[in-house]
Design an enzyme around this catalytic site. Structure first.
Site, short mmCIF file in Angstrom:
data_model
loop_
_atom_site.label_atom_id
_atom_site.label_comp_id
_atom_site.label_asym_id
_atom_site.label_seq_id
_atom_site.Cartn_x
_atom_site.Cartn_y
_atom_site.Cartn_z
N ALA A 203 -66.52 37.70 -72.16
CA ALA A 203 -65.11 37.82 -71.77
C ALA A 203 -64.98 39.01 -70.84
O ALA A 203 -65.49 40.09 -71.14
CB ALA A 203 -64.22 38.00 -72.99
N HIS A 204 -64.35 38.77 -69.70
CA HIS A 204 -64.19 39.86 -68.74
C HIS A 204 -62.91 39.76 -67.92
O HIS A 204 -62.60 40.66 -67.16
CB HIS A 204 -65.37 39.88 -67.76
CG HIS A 204 -65.35 38.72 -66.80
ND1 HIS A 204 -65.84 37.49 -67.12
CD2 HIS A 204 -64.86 38.61 -65.54
CE1 HIS A 204 -65.66 36.66 -66.10
NE2 HIS A 204 -65.08 37.31 -65.12
N ARG A 205 -62.18 38.65 -68.06
CA ARG A 205 -61.02 38.43 -67.19
C ARG A 205 -59.98 39.55 -67.33
O ARG A 205 -59.70 40.02 -68.44
CB ARG A 205 -60.34 37.12 -67.56
CG ARG A 205 -61.16 35.92 -67.23
CD ARG A 205 -61.02 35.59 -65.80
NE ARG A 205 -62.03 34.62 -65.42
CZ ARG A 205 -62.08 34.05 -64.25
NH1 ARG A 205 -61.21 34.38 -63.32
NH2 ARG A 205 -63.01 33.18 -63.97
N ARG A 236 -66.70 45.63 -66.80
CA ARG A 236 -65.24 45.81 -66.86
C ARG A 236 -64.77 45.91 -68.31
O ARG A 236 -63.96 46.76 -68.67
CB ARG A 236 -64.56 44.61 -66.18
CG ARG A 236 -63.07 44.67 -66.27
CD ARG A 236 -62.41 43.38 -65.77
NE ARG A 236 -61.06 43.68 -65.37
CZ ARG A 236 -60.64 43.71 -64.10
NH1 ARG A 236 -61.46 43.42 -63.13
NH2 ARG A 236 -59.41 44.00 -63.81
N ASP A 280 -64.30 33.42 -71.36
CA ASP A 280 -63.17 33.27 -70.43
C ASP A 280 -63.69 33.10 -69.00
O ASP A 280 -62.92 33.12 -68.05
CB ASP A 280 -62.19 34.44 -70.54
CG ASP A 280 -62.79 35.78 -70.14
OD1 ASP A 280 -63.92 35.82 -69.61
OD2 ASP A 280 -62.11 36.81 -70.36
#
Ligand code: UD1
Ligand code: UDP
Length: 377
Positions: A203-205, A236, A280
């Protein structure tokens, strides 16, 4: 014919490599321009090495920044290169800030833009990627939507000419590398994982990581996982977890291994052998259905609705009960599991790269690769 490729992030390198390869196979030497949006070894160079890309001609070292800083800096630097090199076409892929910068800089120099993976829409204009996709599509002369559904999105916005459904180059990438991954990667042994006994998580969005509230929801899901899991973490996300004081909580979860981002061969190995994937990521939603692994998407919308319609992907958002409810169902209900795992791949046959090179070469030969004053004549 001189095609220029502008790219800057991990997924762009992976998805453009098959197109670059297709041009090289036709003895056409492409110009490779890396903006440097991603710069850590494990976010960029590892892919250039593994995918055996030839030298990078221009490394623009744009780096990180706010949306406008990153896009603006990339535009200024790309423009200089394009003015010197005057390629016949500029290829961009996807929806990152690099794509928007490359498309705008190029079309304003009257160098036509070819957009690989055109026509995707999440219909959520609060995502930076959605703005980038829409603007890049409208700046492009030749559009390569991966599916009929993506083509329809373009039609709805009045883009009907020079549109070619070619499949998604991610299938090419998976097919070209899955076997190599099998031979070369020892990722399962390294992390002491058994096939089909772990969940792969990424997940990075921005929408999931930039607010403490949403990031904590993700942490709560991780804390309640009913199965061993591995999470190769995007820089991120790591940065935000540190900033919000949540990293220690994640590192304390016993059945979760958190690692640096992995190279493509290791990552493909992890995907292929996972019991399920929670993500994501756009590219990973695609790879999951290509590799026959059930995918639970940690988002409320997707610009890859084909995966959901085919039955291989379920949108669970950041709702813990929904996400873990579906994961438990996959663990308990064999029929449900098999149905998701056997969902048909909607992204084509793995020859998208060849088609793109062939179409662009033909347009060039016919003198049709140019920025026309209107799309509608
Ligand atoms: C970008 C794309 C996103 C894509 C993702 C692929 C945009 C708007 N977003 O998001 O669509 O899914 O790439 O991975 O273009 N950082 C590092 N090292 C790096 C790169 C980034 O530490 O090599 C950190 C920096 O703190 C940076 C942050 O990650 O500020 C975000 O990087 P950025 O390139 O702005 O966006 P991504 O989240 O990577
Ligand atoms: N990927 C990888 N190593 C990782 C995580 C992802 O090689 O640790 C690959 C993955 O196989 C896919 C691509 O990176 O091809 C997806 O990139 P990302 O999730 O960063 O971006 P998105 O597709 O969401 O834009």
């Amino acid at each position: 014919m001189k095609p220029a490729f502008v790219f800057g992030t991990r997924p762009e390198i992976i998805k453009l490599a098959p197109v670059i390869r297709a041009f090289l196979e036709r003895d056409v030497e492409p110009l490779l321009i890396h903006t440097g949006q991603h710069y850590d070894y494990e976010m960029s160079s590892v892919f250039l090495e593994e995918l055996e890309l030839p030298r990078i001609d221009y490394h623009l070292e744009v780096g990180s920044g706010t949306q406008a800083e990153q896009t603006g800096k990339a535009m200024i630097k790309i423009e200089r290169v394009l003015m010197d090199e005057r390629p016949d076409v500029t290829l961009v892929q996807g929806d990152t800030n690099t794509v928007l910068a490359g498309a705008l800089a190029s079309v304003k120099l009257k160098i036509p833009v070819a957009h690989v993976e055109a026509g995707l829409r999440s219909f959520d204009r609060t995502m930076p990627e959605e703005i980038n996709r829409i603007l890049a599509d409208h700046a492009s002369e030749v559009l390569f939507p991966p599916t009929e559904e993506a083509k329809k999105n373009l039609e709805r916005e009045g883009i009907t000419e020079n549109v070619y459904v070619v499949g998604n180059t991610i299938v090419d990438a998976v097919l070209q590398n899955a076997e190599v991954a099998e031979k070369k990667s020892d990722v399962l042994e390294r992390f002491n994982l058994k096939p089909k006994e772990y969940v792969l998580i990424t997940a990075h969005r921005a929408e999931n990581t930039d607010s403490r509230e949403n990031l904590e929801k993700l942490v709560q899901i991780l804390e309640s996982l009913p199965m061993r899991a591995i999470y190769p973490m995007h820089p991120r996300t790591r940065k935000r977890l540190e900033e919000f004081g949540l990293l220690e909580r994640v590192e304390a979860i016993e059945n979760l291994t958190v690692t640096k981002p992995l190279g493509y061969l290791d990552f493909l190995g992890l995907e292929k052998n996972a019991f399920a994937i929670m993500t994501d990521s756009g590219g990973i939603q695609e790879e999951a259905i290509i590799l026959g692994v059930p995918c639970l998407t940690l988002r409320y919308n997707t610009e890859r609705p084909e995966t959901v319609e085919a039955g291989g992907n379920i949108l669970v958002g950041l709702e813990k009960d929904r996400a873990l409810g579906y994961l438990r169902r996959l663990m308990e209900d064999e029929e449900f599991y098999e149905k998701m795992a056997n969902a048909p791949n909607p992204f084509g046959d793995g020859r998208a790269g060849e088609r793109i090179a062939k179409i662009l070469l033909e347009l060039h030969e016919r003198g049709e690769l140019r920025v026309r004053s209107s799309r509608f004549i």
